[in-house]
Design a protein around this motif. Structure first.
Motif, PDB file in Angstrom:
ATOM      1  N   PRO A  27      51.791 -23.117  62.029  1.00  0.00           N
ATOM      2  CA  PRO A  27      51.564 -23.989  63.083  1.00  0.00           C
ATOM      3  C   PRO A  27      52.680 -24.022  64.094  1.00  0.00           C
ATOM      4  O   PRO A  27      53.407 -24.782  63.890  1.00  0.00           O
ATOM      5  CB  PRO A  27      50.877 -25.237  62.692  1.00  0.00           C
ATOM      6  CG  PRO A  27      51.706 -25.395  61.365  1.00  0.00           C
ATOM      7  CD  PRO A  27      51.885 -23.984  60.842  1.00  0.00           C
ATOM      8  N   ARG A  88      48.114 -23.707  73.001  1.00  0.00           N
ATOM      9  CA  ARG A  88      47.604 -25.072  72.280  1.00  0.00           C
ATOM     10  C   ARG A  88      46.446 -25.765  73.034  1.00  0.00           C
ATOM     11  O   ARG A  88      46.709 -25.706  74.441  1.00  0.00           O
ATOM     12  CB  ARG A  88      48.765 -25.768  71.761  1.00  0.00           C
ATOM     13  CG  ARG A  88      49.534 -26.311  72.990  1.00  0.00           C
ATOM     14  CD  ARG A  88      50.719 -27.365  72.557  1.00  0.00           C
ATOM     15  NE  ARG A  88      51.500 -27.693  73.420  1.00  0.00           N
ATOM     16  CZ  ARG A  88      52.502 -28.624  73.327  1.00  0.00           C
ATOM     17  NH1 ARG A  88      52.869 -29.470  72.051  1.00  0.00           N
ATOM     18  NH2 ARG A  88      53.347 -29.035  74.271  1.00  0.00           N
ATOM     19  N   PHE A 120      47.820 -32.342  65.393  1.00  0.00           N
ATOM     20  CA  PHE A 120      49.193 -32.837  64.932  1.00  0.00           C
ATOM     21  C   PHE A 120      49.552 -33.769  65.542  1.00  0.00           C
ATOM     22  O   PHE A 120      49.816 -33.679  66.766  1.00  0.00           O
ATOM     23  CB  PHE A 120      49.946 -31.359  64.789  1.00  0.00           C
ATOM     24  CG  PHE A 120      49.721 -30.017  64.263  1.00  0.00           C
ATOM     25  CD1 PHE A 120      50.106 -30.073  62.983  1.00  0.00           C
ATOM     26  CD2 PHE A 120      48.712 -29.214  64.557  1.00  0.00           C
ATOM     27  CE1 PHE A 120      49.554 -28.849  62.197  1.00  0.00           C
ATOM     28  CE2 PHE A 120      48.429 -27.979  64.085  1.00  0.00           C
ATOM     29  CZ  PHE A 120      48.878 -28.070  62.585  1.00  0.00           C
ATOM     30  N   SER A 121      49.383 -35.099  64.979  1.00  0.00           N
ATOM     31  CA  SER A 121      49.602 -36.276  65.411  1.00  0.00           C
ATOM     32  C   SER A 121      51.156 -36.639  65.050  1.00  0.00           C
ATOM     33  O   SER A 121      51.581 -36.567  64.011  1.00  0.00           O
ATOM     34  CB  SER A 121      48.652 -37.264  64.786  1.00  0.00           C
ATOM     35  OG  SER A 121      49.112 -38.448  65.150  1.00  0.00           O
ATOM     36  N   GLU A 122      51.801 -36.931  66.146  1.00  0.00           N
ATOM     37  CA  GLU A 122      53.317 -37.252  65.914  1.00  0.00           C
ATOM     38  C   GLU A 122      53.215 -38.910  65.371  1.00  0.00           C
ATOM     39  O   GLU A 122      52.459 -39.849  65.902  1.00  0.00           O
ATOM     40  CB  GLU A 122      53.934 -37.467  66.940  1.00  0.00           C
ATOM     41  CG  GLU A 122      55.513 -37.553  66.918  1.00  0.00           C
ATOM     42  CD  GLU A 122      56.294 -37.502  68.254  1.00  0.00           C
ATOM     43  OE1 GLU A 122      57.658 -37.393  68.067  1.00  0.00           O
ATOM     44  OE2 GLU A 122      55.743 -37.550  69.408  1.00  0.00           O
ATOM     45  N   TYR A 130      55.557 -35.497  61.797  1.00  0.00           N
ATOM     46  CA  TYR A 130      53.997 -35.185  62.153  1.00  0.00           C
ATOM     47  C   TYR A 130      53.107 -35.161  61.007  1.00  0.00           C
ATOM     48  O   TYR A 130      53.539 -35.172  59.911  1.00  0.00           O
ATOM     49  CB  TYR A 130      54.239 -33.901  62.922  1.00  0.00           C
ATOM     50  CG  TYR A 130      54.716 -33.626  64.438  1.00  0.00           C
ATOM     51  CD1 TYR A 130      54.047 -33.873  65.596  1.00  0.00           C
ATOM     52  CD2 TYR A 130      56.068 -33.598  64.417  1.00  0.00           C
ATOM     53  CE1 TYR A 130      54.776 -33.756  66.521  1.00  0.00           C
ATOM     54  CE2 TYR A 130      56.805 -33.489  65.476  1.00  0.00           C
ATOM     55  CZ  TYR A 130      56.139 -33.573  66.550  1.00  0.00           C
ATOM     56  OH  TYR A 130      56.729 -33.635  68.069  1.00  0.00           O
ATOM     57  N   ARG A 131      51.772 -35.582  61.326  1.00  0.00           N
ATOM     58  CA  ARG A 131      51.104 -35.388  60.383  1.00  0.00           C
ATOM     59  C   ARG A 131      49.651 -34.567  60.800  1.00  0.00           C
ATOM     60  O   ARG A 131      49.461 -34.281  61.937  1.00  0.00           O
ATOM     61  CB  ARG A 131      50.122 -36.923  60.144  1.00  0.00           C
ATOM     62  CG  ARG A 131      51.071 -37.799  59.417  1.00  0.00           C
ATOM     63  CD  ARG A 131      52.017 -38.449  60.520  1.00  0.00           C
ATOM     64  NE  ARG A 131      51.440 -39.238  61.722  1.00  0.00           N
ATOM     65  CZ  ARG A 131      50.835 -40.316  61.712  1.00  0.00           C
ATOM     66  NH1 ARG A 131      51.086 -41.251  60.508  1.00  0.00           N
ATOM     67  NH2 ARG A 131      50.414 -40.881  62.714  1.00  0.00           N
ATOM     68  N   ARG A 132      49.171 -34.134  59.831  1.00  0.00           N
ATOM     69  CA  ARG A 132      47.957 -33.085  60.334  1.00  0.00           C
ATOM     70  C   ARG A 132      46.668 -33.519  59.983  1.00  0.00           C
ATOM     71  O   ARG A 132      46.603 -33.950  58.918  1.00  0.00           O
ATOM     72  CB  ARG A 132      48.371 -31.569  59.444  1.00  0.00           C
ATOM     73  CG  ARG A 132      47.423 -30.506  59.643  1.00  0.00           C
ATOM     74  CD  ARG A 132      47.432 -29.489  58.775  1.00  0.00           C
ATOM     75  NE  ARG A 132      46.609 -28.118  59.015  1.00  0.00           N
ATOM     76  CZ  ARG A 132      46.764 -27.113  59.451  1.00  0.00           C
ATOM     77  NH1 ARG A 132      48.050 -26.880  59.749  1.00  0.00           N
ATOM     78  NH2 ARG A 132      45.907 -26.125  59.777  1.00  0.00           N
ATOM     79  N   ASP A 187      49.128 -34.912  71.946  1.00  0.00           N
ATOM     80  CA  ASP A 187      49.341 -34.344  70.699  1.00  0.00           C
ATOM     81  C   ASP A 187      48.856 -33.023  70.663  1.00  0.00           C
ATOM     82  O   ASP A 187      47.792 -32.662  71.396  1.00  0.00           O
ATOM     83  CB  ASP A 187      48.611 -34.917  69.686  1.00  0.00           C
ATOM     84  CG  ASP A 187      49.266 -36.419  69.087  1.00  0.00           C
ATOM     85  OD1 ASP A 187      50.442 -36.480  69.573  1.00  0.00           O
ATOM     86  OD2 ASP A 187      48.905 -37.321  68.408  1.00  0.00           O
TER      87      ASP A 187
END
Length: 420
Positions: A27, A88, A120-122, A130-132, A187
């Protein structure tokens, strides 16, 4: 070279295909390329590098460069460059009903509908982490029943402002449910489609062949070059750039920093022969499965092209000429845009459905490009004497059309096939 010995005529080994899939799956949206460069390619570069080679890292972006002769600026320097950044989508806003409104970037809005994505969230409590989030799809009208008649009939298309990600949010406080995930405007969102083998022999399809393929070729060319014991005289830079999709920004920084004498960009190209509805434009009919492409145009160095084409012919590597005009459309422009004096060209691989979730390519073209680049580097290394010979050759042997020889009519007989 006998055809049975030519890798580009054989199926790609499964281990090599898996390496290509890992590179393409990383990613790495624009500005966040580290997953591909640091997560996949840097370890690979380090595993194939010869003693003394060095991986350069940079401050303002996540590009990397594998350098065969670090710091030796007196050597003729060749840069091979692919770009790690992917186009993106981004979160635009969050609706009260839980819809995540997005932009479409360089995708056609219609091609996105119904496809799975990853957000992809910061982490707002830990900036930089970051979280997916998976399980979302891109939607626009929800169902055909709710679309205008013109959209239902195909007379009108989907507007980019209509696009949103559906996370199946329900119940109370829908917007708050999304915000509690940490999703915020800006995001990144990527299509969730790793490549897989295609139906026809030696084909593959999926998202982001543009330009994980160029990065794969660059990495494999580095491996082949190292395994061949080269280069001894020429300094070679295997570069993975950032920001190509927004104007070739990253490669021009790399060229400005490292000042190559020659630059070979590696990127995807179009299968014009299979592209629907463009026949009246009369493009050169580049075709998937018939070899790599070589740019011919205003900024493409004929001297550098001659080296690549000669090596392709000598080793029976299939090659097609691509008419690029004033702009290669690739990182081949890095020297010009970065005000660096270097011979430059661009190598490509014809693919179909560019900038969609179902880009498709042929492994033979990928392998042809890989070996074409590696053979060109080896040829340049053979031509140098370590005392500036190659630089002098490039400076003193620009093509002179005033010396072109008159040519008479050659008749209509086809050249005899040497294999007959």
């Amino acid at each position: 070279m006998a055809e049975t010995q030519a890798p580009w005529t054989q199926p790609m080994p499964e281990a090599q295909f898996a390496q290509m899939r890992d590179i393409l799956a990383a990613p790495s949206p624009i500005g966040l390329e580290g997953a591909m460069t640091y997560g996949v390619l840097k370890p690979y570069f380090e595993s194939v590098a010869r003693p003394g080679w060095h991986v350069h890292q940079f401050t303002g972006h996540a590009g990397i460069v594998l350098d065969s002769h670090p710091g030796e600026t007196d050597r003729f320097t060749v840069m091979v460059v692919g770009h790690a950044d992917k186009i993106r989508m981004q979160v635009r806003s969050i609706g009260d009903d839980g819809k995540i409104w997005i932009n479409s970037d360089s995708f056609m809005p219609t091609t996105l509908i119904g496809h799975e994505v990853a957000i992809f969230s910061e982490n707002p409590d830990a900036p930089g982490d970051y979280r997916r989030i998976e399980g979302g799809t891109v939607e626009a009208v929800g169902a055909i029943h709710f679309a205008d008649q013109a959209v239902r009939s195909g007379e009108k298309g989907i507007k980019k402002e209509q696009l949103y990600v559906e996370l199946q949010i329900h119940g109370e406080n829908k917007k708050q449910q999304v915000e509690n995930l940490g999703v915020r405007p800006g995001d990144s969102i990527l299509l969730n489609r790793p490549i897989r083998h295609g139906f026809s022999p030696d084909t593959f399809y999926g998202a982001y062949l543009d330009n994980g393929l160029g990065c794969f070729v660059t990495a494999e060319a580095a491996r082949l070059t190292a395994e061949a014991g080269a280069p001894e005289k020429v300094r070679t830079l295997f570069a993975i750039a950032s920001y190509e999709e927004i104007g070739r920004m990253g490669s021009r920084v790399l060229a400005g920093e490292l000042k190559p004498d020659a630059l070979i960009a590696v990127d995807v190209n179009h299968d014009y022969a299979a592209a629907p509805g463009i026949g009246d434009r009369k493009p050169n009919p580049l075709k998937m499965s018939e070899g790599f492409t070589l740019s011919v145009g205003s900024i493409a160095s004929e001297q550098l092209n001659a080296v690549i084409e000669s090596e392709a012919r000598a080793h029976d590597i299939p090659m097609q000429r691509d008419v690029c005009g004033a702009d290669t459309g690739t990182d081949g422009m890095a020297g010009v845009l970065g005000a660096v004096d270097c011979a430059a060209t661009s190598i490509g691989m014809p693919i179909r459905n560019m900038h969609t979730i179902s880009e498709s390519g042929h492994t033979g073209d990928v392998l042809a490009a890989t070996h074409g680049v590696a053979k060109a580097i080896q040829a340049l290394d053979r031509r140098d004497d370590g005392n500036g010979k190659l630089r002098r050759e490039f400076r003193n042997n620009h093509p002179r059309l005033d010396r072109a020889e008159p040519l008479q009519h050659q008749g209509g007989e086809k050249p005899k096939d040497e294999s007959e």
